[in-house]
Design a protein around this motif. Structure first.
Motif, PDB file in Angstrom:
ATOM      1  N   PRO A 257      15.782 -17.022 -47.063  1.00 59.51           N
ATOM      2  CA  PRO A 257      15.426 -18.089 -46.118  1.00 59.51           C
ATOM      3  C   PRO A 257      14.453 -19.081 -46.767  1.00 59.51           C
ATOM      4  CG  PRO A 257      15.373 -15.979 -45.005  1.00 59.51           C
ATOM      5  CD  PRO A 257      15.571 -15.687 -46.475  1.00 59.51           C
ATOM      6  N   ASN A 258      14.720 -20.346 -46.512  1.00 54.38           N
ATOM      7  CA  ASN A 258      13.886 -21.395 -47.076  1.00 54.38           C
ATOM      8  C   ASN A 258      12.739 -21.665 -46.102  1.00 54.38           C
ATOM      9  OD1 ASN A 258      12.815 -23.753 -48.021  1.00 54.38           O
ATOM     10  ND2 ASN A 258      14.626 -24.993 -47.564  1.00 54.38           N
ATOM     11  N   VAL A 259      11.580 -21.092 -46.392  1.00 52.87           N
ATOM     12  CA  VAL A 259      10.471 -21.165 -45.425  1.00 52.87           C
ATOM     13  C   VAL A 259       9.220 -21.820 -46.021  1.00 52.87           C
ATOM     14  CG1 VAL A 259      11.211 -19.223 -44.001  1.00 52.87           C
ATOM     15  CG2 VAL A 259       9.791 -18.780 -45.997  1.00 52.87           C
ATOM     16  N   PRO A 271       8.222  -9.905 -44.109  1.00 52.74           N
ATOM     17  CA  PRO A 271       8.589  -9.676 -45.513  1.00 52.74           C
ATOM     18  C   PRO A 271       9.999  -9.110 -45.686  1.00 52.74           C
ATOM     19  CG  PRO A 271       6.907  -8.107 -44.793  1.00 52.74           C
ATOM     20  CD  PRO A 271       7.084  -9.098 -43.690  1.00 52.74           C
ATOM     21  N   LEU A 272      10.524  -8.423 -44.687  1.00 52.77           N
ATOM     22  CA  LEU A 272      11.861  -7.837 -44.838  1.00 52.77           C
ATOM     23  C   LEU A 272      12.973  -8.840 -44.531  1.00 52.77           C
ATOM     24  CD1 LEU A 272      11.064  -4.339 -43.392  1.00 52.77           C
ATOM     25  CD2 LEU A 272      11.691  -4.832 -45.745  1.00 52.77           C
ATOM     26  N   ASN A 273      12.786  -9.672 -43.521  1.00 54.27           N
ATOM     27  CA  ASN A 273      13.781 -10.716 -43.231  1.00 54.27           C
ATOM     28  C   ASN A 273      13.677 -11.867 -44.215  1.00 54.27           C
ATOM     29  OD1 ASN A 273      14.238  -9.199 -40.964  1.00 54.27           O
ATOM     30  ND2 ASN A 273      13.928 -10.858 -39.507  1.00 54.27           N
ATOM     31  N   LEU A 296      15.804 -18.492 -40.435  1.00 52.39           N
ATOM     32  CA  LEU A 296      15.262 -17.396 -39.616  1.00 52.39           C
ATOM     33  C   LEU A 296      15.610 -16.044 -40.229  1.00 52.39           C
ATOM     34  CD1 LEU A 296      14.154 -16.058 -36.991  1.00 52.39           C
ATOM     35  CD2 LEU A 296      16.369 -16.507 -35.955  1.00 52.39           C
ATOM     36  N   LEU A 297      16.887 -15.844 -40.450  1.00 51.76           N
ATOM     37  CA  LEU A 297      17.363 -14.652 -41.154  1.00 51.76           C
ATOM     38  C   LEU A 297      18.759 -14.975 -41.668  1.00 51.76           C
ATOM     39  CD1 LEU A 297      18.370 -11.744 -38.715  1.00 51.76           C
ATOM     40  CD2 LEU A 297      18.605 -14.142 -38.188  1.00 51.76           C
ATOM     41  N   ARG A 340      17.122  -2.526 -41.409  1.00 50.06           N
ATOM     42  CA  ARG A 340      16.391  -3.234 -42.460  1.00 50.06           C
ATOM     43  C   ARG A 340      15.926  -4.600 -41.976  1.00 50.06           C
ATOM     44  NH1 ARG A 340      17.855  -6.589 -46.921  1.00 50.06           N
ATOM     45  NH2 ARG A 340      19.987  -6.559 -46.180  1.00 50.06           N
ATOM     46  N   ILE A 341      16.814  -5.283 -41.233  1.00 51.06           N
ATOM     47  CA  ILE A 341      16.468  -6.629 -40.788  1.00 51.06           C
ATOM     48  C   ILE A 341      16.607  -6.688 -39.286  1.00 51.06           C
ATOM     49  CG2 ILE A 341      17.508  -8.943 -40.745  1.00 51.06           C
ATOM     50  CD1 ILE A 341      17.547  -8.775 -43.790  1.00 51.06           C
ATOM     51  N   LEU A 342      15.642  -7.346 -38.640  1.00 52.01           N
ATOM     52  CA  LEU A 342      15.631  -7.359 -37.185  1.00 52.01           C
ATOM     53  C   LEU A 342      14.922  -8.613 -36.678  1.00 52.01           C
ATOM     54  CD1 LEU A 342      16.343  -5.631 -34.692  1.00 52.01           C
ATOM     55  CD2 LEU A 342      14.114  -4.560 -34.880  1.00 52.01           C
ATOM     56  N   ALA A 343      15.559  -9.305 -35.767  1.00 48.14           N
ATOM     57  CA  ALA A 343      14.918 -10.462 -35.121  1.00 48.14           C
ATOM     58  C   ALA A 343      15.544 -10.638 -33.742  1.00 48.14           C
ATOM     59  CB  ALA A 343      15.128 -11.725 -35.961  1.00 48.14           C
ATOM     60  N   PRO A 344      14.847 -11.166 -32.748  1.00 50.99           N
ATOM     61  CA  PRO A 344      13.460 -11.612 -32.802  1.00 50.99           C
ATOM     62  C   PRO A 344      12.507 -10.421 -32.857  1.00 50.99           C
ATOM     63  CG  PRO A 344      14.293 -11.754 -30.565  1.00 50.99           C
ATOM     64  CD  PRO A 344      15.444 -11.334 -31.414  1.00 50.99           C
ATOM     65  N   HIS A 345      11.222 -10.743 -33.009  1.00 55.50           N
ATOM     66  CA  HIS A 345      10.234  -9.684 -33.158  1.00 55.50           C
ATOM     67  C   HIS A 345       9.529  -9.347 -31.846  1.00 55.50           C
ATOM     68  CE1 HIS A 345      10.963 -11.604 -37.018  1.00 55.50           C
ATOM     69  NE2 HIS A 345      10.667 -10.458 -37.569  1.00 55.50           N
ATOM     70  N   TYR A 346       9.474 -10.333 -30.936  1.00 56.69           N
ATOM     71  CA  TYR A 346       8.792 -10.119 -29.645  1.00 56.69           C
ATOM     72  C   TYR A 346       9.691 -10.608 -28.509  1.00 56.69           C
ATOM     73  CZ  TYR A 346       4.698  -9.232 -32.451  1.00 56.69           C
ATOM     74  OH  TYR A 346       3.835  -8.693 -33.371  1.00 56.69           O
TER      75      TYR A 346
END
Lengths: 413, 109
Positions: A257-259, A271-273, A296-297, A340-346
């Motif tokens: 991801p370009n952040v 850090p994982l996403n 985002l991911l 390993r990857i999960l979104a959203p976080h909240y």
């Protein structure tokens, strides 16, 4: 003052712009390329839009549908606009500085939707050493050359990585008459969607699993690459090396991801996403800055990218109407085993949400569970290459306390 | 997503299909074994356009054994800008029952 400034004119940004405009917001869309669409105009293969448009389109066709709407809705946009800086003055005042053919410009928005996509990992990042010669490309660079500018990058190709991008480029090279000598995959399983792995059989392209390219040799251009076998810990097996002669090495080793601009203003990164920490409206830890798509991911289907763009637009509208997203009792979504990857976080429990996840390793006969809310799903198979998209209903989420864990486990037979 | 289908063939005829989860899967699997087809995509040259190429696709899948010949044909073709999405570039190429259509918009330079 714009209601929302959208950075990036790929599928996430386009979908966000159309949705935001339809929701009545004053929208500005900025894109660094000469034309809108992001990478879609160069993804000339079919397979796009089955979920979103319920028909199979190519990348340029998928982009065209949104670009037509951008024009019909008179959405203000700049191309050749490279964003230099985001400045966060207050929750409802954000400045975006960008360079354009008319010079450096500043614009103000109440919210920002950051849809800047991803970048490709390159040769040095995956430990390839040797001669720095012509003929080494990332898969996306080769795709731009072939499918936008009509230039063949090489004749005898070795591809690093069996993800979707690598496999699709294997087909493009083979169709255009080049010899694809091998696809080299580090992991013991292919990295792409099943329908794309089929390409290898179509064109009789050898796939080397549990192998990696370690060295490039050549004088002016690539002449050969060294391949080694790796063990289950991905460590090189000594004495297993062999050379493959080729004039082109294509690196397709995943996307990041370009952040950059988000990091600079202090958005918290997962850090994982590789993408930012977000709530269910895809708002980052900086109030009023939303994110969608591969920033985002990393997604495998453009349909989900567009869906995220629309959700971010809804978030922007809610943010403006309430002078900020009202503070909620956020429930934390946590990674359990093989996630390993999960979104959203909240998430809040005030609305249904889609959660996006990837597993760490393939598994058959699977139980996906959320123990705190007693939700369970069964799947025949999960693979790291195929993103899981699971709907959690508001009433289900409300059953949770402070957190909800997602577990991916082997189901009992 | 997707399912793994097994097709049993005897003397060039389909004997049994198993593992499919819908009728479409069964049809596809039979076709894949008897006469595999693929949608073909490429780019062709554009004259006087903002971009030097336009992307094209076949509007129906092409029998796999015809694909190399079709690709050679596409390599020789040039269209003049502007090009619209959906514009027919070739009708019935190689006498196949299909069209080659543009998938990108290319404005005049």
């Amino acid at each position: 003052m714009y209601d929302t400034i959208i950075i990036g004119g790929g599928p996430a940004g386009l979908a966000a712009a159309v949705k935001a405009k339809k929701l009545g917001l004053k929208v500005l869309l900025l894109d660094e390329n000469e034309f809108l669409g992001g990478i879609l105009p160069q993804c000339i293969h079919p397979g796009f839009g089955l979920h979103y448009f319920k028909e199979e389109l190519t990348g340029p066709e998928f982009a065209h549908r949104f670009i037509r709407e951008i024009n019909e809705l008179n959405i203000e946009h700049y191309t050749n606009a490279y964003v230099l800086e985001i400045e966060n003055y207050s929750d409802l005042e954000k400045k975006v500085v960008f360079s354009s053919p008319e010079g450096v410009k500043e614009v103000w928005g109440k919210t920002i939707i950051y849809a800047a996509g991803a970048r490709e990992r390159h040769a040095f990042e995956i430990g390839i050493v040797g001669d720095r010669v012509a003929g080494i490309y990332t898969a996306g660079e080769a795709q731009t050359l072939m499918d936008i500018y009509g230039v063949m990058p090489g004749k005898e190709v070795v591809i690093v990585g069996s993800g979707d991008v690598g496999l699709i480029m294997a087909r493009r090279f083979a169709l255009e008459g080049a010899k694809v000598k091998a696809v080299i995959e580090l992991m013991p399983y292919p990295g792409g969607l099943a329908r794309n792995v089929m390409i290898l059989r179509d064109f009789e392209i050898p796939l080397y699993l549990s192998h990696k390219v370690v060295e490039v040799r050549g004088r002016k251009r690539v002449e050969k690459v060294k391949v080694v076998k790796v063990d289950e810990n991905l460590k090189e097996i000594s004495g297993s090396g062999f050379w493959i002669e080729c004039d082109t090495l294509l690196i397709s080793a995943g996307l990041i991801p370009n952040v950059k601009l988000l990091k600079k203003i202090g958005a918290q990164i997962d850090p994982l996403n590789g993408g930012p920490i977000v709530n269910e409206l895809l708002e980052t830890t900086i109030p009023g800055i939303f994110v969608a798509g591969n920033a985002l991911l990393i997604n495998d289907l453009v349909d989900y990218v567009a869906e995220q763009g629309e959700l971010a637009a809804l978030g922007a509208k809610e943010f403006i109407e309430n002078q900020g997203i009202p503070s909620r009792k956020w429930i934390k979504l946590k990674r359990g085993s093989n996630v390993r990857i999960l979104a959203p976080h909240y998430i809040s429990g005030e609305r249904d949400v889609y959660i996006y996840a990837r597993v760490s390793r393939p598994m058959e006969n699977v139980r996906v569970t959320f123990p705190e809310i007693r939700k369970e799903l069964r799947l025949p198979v999960v693979k790291p290459s195929e993103m899981l998209r699971i709907k959690l209903k508001a009433e289900e989420i409300q059953k949770a306390g402070k957190e909800i864990t997602m577990e991916v486990e082997k189901g009992e037979v | 997503m997707g399912c793994t289908v097994e097709v049993e063939v005897e003397n060039g005829r389909v004997k049994e299909v198993s593992g499919h989860k819908c009728p479409r899967g069964k049809e596809w699997a039979i076709e894949e074994v008897i006469s595999p087809k693929r949608v073909v995509m490429s780019v062709i040259k554009v004259k006087d356009g903002k971009l030097p190429t336009v992307s094209v696709k076949t509007d129906k899948p092409v029998p796999k054994d015809k694909i190399p010949e079709l690709m050679k044909l596409l390599a020789k073709i040039e269209v003049k800008a502007p090009v619209e999405v959906g514009q027919v570039i070739l009708e019935k190429p190689l006498n196949l029952d299909m069209k080659v259509v543009a998938t990108r918009e290319v404005d005049s330079a």
